[in-house]
Design an enzyme around this catalytic site. Structure first.
Site, PDB file in Angstrom:
ATOM      1  N   ASN A 175      29.512 -11.719 -14.245  1.00  0.00           N
ATOM      2  CA  ASN A 175      29.108 -12.659 -15.295  1.00  0.00           C
ATOM      3  C   ASN A 175      29.381 -14.060 -14.758  1.00  0.00           C
ATOM      4  OD1 ASN A 175      28.766 -14.188 -17.578  1.00  0.00           O
ATOM      5  ND2 ASN A 175      30.579 -13.397 -18.654  1.00  0.00           N
ATOM      6  N   LYS A 214      28.704 -16.812 -16.105  1.00  0.00           N
ATOM      7  CA  LYS A 214      28.963 -17.776 -17.197  1.00  0.00           C
ATOM      8  C   LYS A 214      28.144 -19.051 -16.949  1.00  0.00           C
ATOM      9  CE  LYS A 214      33.446 -15.670 -17.743  1.00  0.00           C
ATOM     10  NZ  LYS A 214      34.781 -15.759 -18.299  1.00  0.00           N
ATOM     11  N   HIS A 217      29.909 -11.251 -25.687  1.00  0.00           N
ATOM     12  CA  HIS A 217      31.066 -11.636 -24.858  1.00  0.00           C
ATOM     13  C   HIS A 217      32.073 -12.382 -25.734  1.00  0.00           C
ATOM     14  CE1 HIS A 217      33.440 -13.698 -21.802  1.00  0.00           C
ATOM     15  NE2 HIS A 217      33.056 -12.729 -20.980  1.00  0.00           N
ATOM     16  N   GLU A 255      33.647 -14.988 -25.305  1.00  0.00           N
ATOM     17  CA  GLU A 255      33.447 -16.447 -25.393  1.00  0.00           C
ATOM     18  C   GLU A 255      32.368 -16.775 -26.412  1.00  0.00           C
ATOM     19  OE1 GLU A 255      32.935 -17.031 -21.189  1.00  0.00           O
ATOM     20  OE2 GLU A 255      35.051 -16.570 -20.901  1.00  0.00           O
ATOM     21  N   GLU A 273      36.995  -5.737 -22.805  1.00  0.00           N
ATOM     22  CA  GLU A 273      37.602  -6.933 -22.224  1.00  0.00           C
ATOM     23  C   GLU A 273      38.697  -7.450 -23.152  1.00  0.00           C
ATOM     24  OE1 GLU A 273      34.753  -8.877 -19.259  1.00  0.00           O
ATOM     25  OE2 GLU A 273      34.245  -9.683 -21.201  1.00  0.00           O
ATOM     26  N   GLY A 280      40.020 -14.572 -17.551  1.00  0.00           N
ATOM     27  CA  GLY A 280      40.219 -15.866 -16.906  1.00  0.00           C
ATOM     28  C   GLY A 280      41.670 -16.315 -16.876  1.00  0.00           C
ATOM     29  N   SER A 284      40.139 -10.513 -15.501  1.00  0.00           N
ATOM     30  CA  SER A 284      40.854 -10.791 -14.249  1.00  0.00           C
ATOM     31  C   SER A 284      40.811  -9.610 -13.282  1.00  0.00           C
ATOM     32  CB  SER A 284      42.296 -11.224 -14.531  1.00  0.00           C
ATOM     33  OG  SER A 284      42.310 -12.405 -15.308  1.00  0.00           O
TER      34      SER A 284
HETATM   35  C1  PEP Z   1      34.565 -12.159 -18.175  1.00  0.00           C
HETATM   36  O1  PEP Z   1      34.373 -13.285 -18.550  1.00  0.00           O
HETATM   37  O2  PEP Z   1      33.822 -11.255 -18.568  1.00  0.00           O
HETATM   38  C2  PEP Z   1      35.700 -11.912 -17.291  1.00  0.00           C
HETATM   39  C3  PEP Z   1      36.144 -10.698 -17.200  1.00  0.00           C
HETATM   40  O3  PEP Z   1      36.227 -12.986 -16.631  1.00  0.00           O
HETATM   41  P1  PEP Z   1      37.397 -12.964 -15.520  1.00  0.00           P
HETATM   42  O4  PEP Z   1      37.059 -11.876 -14.548  1.00  0.00           O
HETATM   43  O5  PEP Z   1      37.327 -14.328 -14.895  1.00  0.00           O
HETATM   44  O6  PEP Z   1      38.668 -12.712 -16.235  1.00  0.00           O
END
Ligand code: PEP
Length: 256
Positions: A10, A12, A98, A100, A170, A176, A216
């Site tokens: 992703n 973003k 997501h 966000e 997630e 992040g 992460s």
């Molecule tokens: C995401 O935004 O879906 C995500 C998992 O980000 P990160 O790997 O940076 O934690």
């Protein structure tokens, strides 16, 4: 039941068209071995970069996804993108809900459900994100929150279509932040998600649904996470923005 591992990046709000093309070219140069056909590799650029990435990825083993979709076919929805627009742009997958989008743009389980129905009707492959906040995990509410997201988000979907949906678990506190759920915690939560899917759609469908972990994930932890029985890949943010870290993660996920 063997499910094909799916690793999706992703991007973003990162990468111009030129930068996206460059990243895909670098990935293609690394992902030449036919061994990579044993998993699905997806990149999800921002809308304006999709055209360049579809062109760069054509004929390769890299599949392209979008990061959002509107539920209406067309009309007065300034700033939105329809399923047909994504399909005709060459997109195969689409991320829906997501955290966000839930956190900053008012996404709810009801809007996730509407977007999911539009994606399915158009033949797009949805990646639906669910996950709990830190205070919800600390308050012992993780399973309750996930159950609510599953029941609301997947309401009215047929078992046949659900079997093709990818679910991305997630934990919001892991996105992040550099904090990852331990493989044990992630597995326990994925098992709960599969149990809820079985309650809604039956065991056979639930056994087919691919459930990715996200938060992460990187080369250091991908192997152990994907080795868990209910973890079928990853949705990757930061580590998907560079070819070397994304390929290293893919290799670890494959146990290579
Ligand atoms: C995401 O935004 O879906 C995500 C998992 O980000 P990160 O790997 O940076 O934690």
């Amino acid at each position: 039941m063997s499910r094909k591992v799916i690793i999706a990046g992703n991007w973003k709000m990162n990468k111009t068209a030129a930068e996206g093309r460059e990243l895909v070219e670098a990935l293609k140069a690394e992902l030449t071995c036919s061994c990579y056909d044993q998993l699905d590799i997806v990149v999800c650029p921002p809308f304006t970069t999709i055209g360049a990435v579809v062109e760069a990825a054509r004929g390769s083993r890299i599949k392209v996804g979008a990061q959002n979709i509107h539920w209406a076919a067309n009309g007065a929805f300034t700033g939105e993108i329809s399923a047909d627009m994504l399909k005709t742009a060459g997109v195969e997958y689409v991320i829906i809900g997501h955290s966000e989008r839930r956190q900053y743009f008012g996404e709810t389980d009801a809007t996730v459900n509407s977007r999911l129905k539009a994606a399915i009707a158009a033949g797009l492959k949805p990646i639906v994100c669910i996950g709990e906040l830190l205070e919800e995990r600390e308050g012992g509410l993780t399973e309750k929150v996930l159950t609510t997201q599953i029941r609301g988000g997947f309401d009215g979907i047929s078992g046949e279509k659900m079997a093709e949906v990818v679910v991305a678990y997630e934990p919001v506190w892991a996105i992040g932040t550099g904090k990852t759920a331990t493989p044990d915690i992630a597995q326990e939560t994925h098992a709960h998600i599969r149990k809820e899917l079985a309650a809604m759609f039956g065991e056979e469908v639930a056994a087919k649904v691919r459930i990715q972990y996200g938060g992460s994930m990187k080369a250091d932890n991908a192997r152990e996470l994907v080795a868990q029985p209910d973890i079928d890949g990853g949705l990757i943010g930061g580590a998907a923005l560079k070819a070397d870290s994304f390929v290293a993660l893919i290799n670890e996920a494959m146990g290579k």
